[in-house]
Scaffold this motif. Structure first.
Motif, PDB file in Angstrom:
ATOM      1  N   LYS A   1       0.800  -1.229   0.000  1.00 29.91           N
ATOM      2  CA  LYS A   1       0.000   0.000   0.000  1.00 29.91           C
ATOM      3  C   LYS A   1       0.830   1.275   0.000  1.00 29.91           C
TER       4      LYS A   1
ATOM      5  N   VAL B   1       1.504   2.555  -3.476  1.00 23.09           N
ATOM      6  CA  VAL B   1       0.380   2.850  -4.377  1.00 23.09           C
ATOM      7  C   VAL B   1      -0.093   4.287  -4.188  1.00 23.09           C
TER       8      VAL B   1
ATOM      9  N   VAL C   1      -2.603   7.355  -6.167  1.00 20.32           N
ATOM     10  CA  VAL C   1      -3.572   7.703  -7.217  1.00 20.32           C
ATOM     11  C   VAL C   1      -3.605   9.222  -7.320  1.00 20.32           C
TER      12      VAL C   1
ATOM     13  N   LYS D   1     -11.556   6.901  -6.902  1.00 22.09           N
ATOM     14  CA  LYS D   1     -10.262   6.706  -6.242  1.00 22.09           C
ATOM     15  C   LYS D   1     -10.157   5.302  -5.659  1.00 22.09           C
ATOM     16  N   ASP D   2     -11.235   4.843  -5.018  1.00 15.71           N
ATOM     17  CA  ASP D   2     -11.240   3.491  -4.445  1.00 15.71           C
ATOM     18  C   ASP D   2     -11.070   2.436  -5.534  1.00 15.71           C
TER      19      ASP D   2
ATOM     20  N   TYR E   1      -7.518   2.567  -6.888  1.00 17.93           N
ATOM     21  CA  TYR E   1      -6.604   2.140  -5.822  1.00 17.93           C
ATOM     22  C   TYR E   1      -6.591   0.617  -5.689  1.00 17.93           C
TER      23      TYR E   1
ATOM     24  N   LYS F   1      -4.770  -1.008  -8.568  1.00 19.66           N
ATOM     25  CA  LYS F   1      -3.320  -0.842  -8.452  1.00 19.66           C
ATOM     26  C   LYS F   1      -2.735  -1.764  -7.387  1.00 19.66           C
TER      27      LYS F   1
END
Length: 328
Positions: free
Chosen positions: A157, A160, A162, A299-300, A303, A306
């Protein structure tokens, strides 16, 4: 005192006896539960594989799709074994990192699953058993899932990100998925009129409906009045019927509710069931949801994609660094 020669003979006898026992156990184990894969010195057995295949098939209710492998049992086994190997590698990594999931955390997760699915512990156990899974094994799966989540938090995480350009690009390219048609959310009170009601009974029901309209005009809470007087199934939720589109509610109500303004209460509406009073709680107009409204959703979505990509690459790297031998 035992002499050296006798002692050595007894030790040799013990070693031979132990070796023979091990050979017999190994032969029995291969007959009963042979090894199908070795992962960094740890084994995956045929029983584990068969159980995983059985559960996977039951879990998908016969509609399993492994890229066209559903008609080839051998291919299904290979793909399920591949997953078991990945799980074993992740389990080994979590141990190396000292990741620990406590029983209380597992119990809390189990309670959340029950709440989200509105089922009791008994119903959950019955559902699991129908798929050939015990509660203890399910809790073990929850534990593994939580360990994996903690591992992802540590390893993936932080890498990652965005950015705003990605969000707007996704919004522009997926505009159709953000289109909405007009929807309304309605509160409802029903005062029933029995089919064989006489004029006096009908008059009484109308009188009660008019009294409710007076209370509502005096700003009394619609939800509380619905809970007290409504004879509709929505009374427990304060008369809230939820969201619906045109064509999803009876025509006599649809015509009224779609003509109301937000916060407006209807007059008395007569139907075969009795007398209705409705209030328009909210309305969503036809169009495209604005970017700011869906920004967090986008975004979720990006995310998660990714994280999945990063985790796949991390897993592939882990495989390359590991000793894996498949004996299927």
């Amino acid at each position: 005192m035992m002499n050296l020669a006798k002692k050595q003979i007894l030790i040799l006898f013990f070693i031979l006896s132990f070796s023979i026992s091990c050979l017999n156990l190994k032969a029995a184990a291969e007959t009963i539960d042979r090894v199908v894969a070795i992962v960094n010195g740890e084994v995956i057995t045929l029983t584990e594989l068969n159980e995983a295949v059985s559960f996977t098939l039951k879990d998908t209710e016969g509609t399993i799709n492994f890229d066209g492998a559903e008609k080839d049992p051998a291919e299904i086994k290979r793909k399920v074994l591949d997953r078991l190997i990945d799980n074993k590698l992740i389990e080994q990594e979590t141990k190396k990192m000292g990741i620990v999931v406590y029983e209380k955390e597992i119990d809390n997760a189990l309670e959340n699953i029950q709440k989200e699915n509105s089922i009791s512990r008994k119903e959950l156990v019955e559902k699991l058993e129908s798929k050939g899974l015990s509660l203890e094994k399910y809790k073990e799966q929850i534990k593994r899932g939580m360990e994996k989540m903690m591992l992802v938090n540590r390893e993936i995480k932080s890498r990652v990100v965005v950015n705003e350009d990605e969000l707007r690009k996704y919004y522009t390219e997926n505009m159709d998925s953000f289109k909405v048609i007009t929807e309304v959310r309605v509160q409802h009170i029903l005062l029933s009129i029995p089919p064989n009601a006489d004029e006096a009974k009908i008059k009484d029901v109308y009188e009660k409906a008019r009294e409710l309209l007076v209370k509502l005009s005096n700003k009394e809470d619609f939800g509380k009045l619905a809970e007290m007087y409504s004879q509709d199934i929505s009374l427990d939720s304060g008369g809230d019927m939820g969201w619906f589109k045109r064509g999803e509610v009876t025509p006599f109500l649809e015509k009224v509710v779609f003509s109301l303004k937000v916060g407006e209460v209807s007059d008395i509406i007569r139907s075969g069931l009795g007398l209705h009073i409705v209030k328009l709680m909210d309305r969503k107009e036809e169009g495209v949801r604005p970017f700011e409204e869906v920004r967090d959703e986008i975004k979720d979505t990006i995310y998660v994609k990714k994280v999945e990509k990063e985790f796949k690459e991390w897993s592939e790297g882990l495989r390359k660094r590991s000793f894996i031998k498949v004996k299927l």
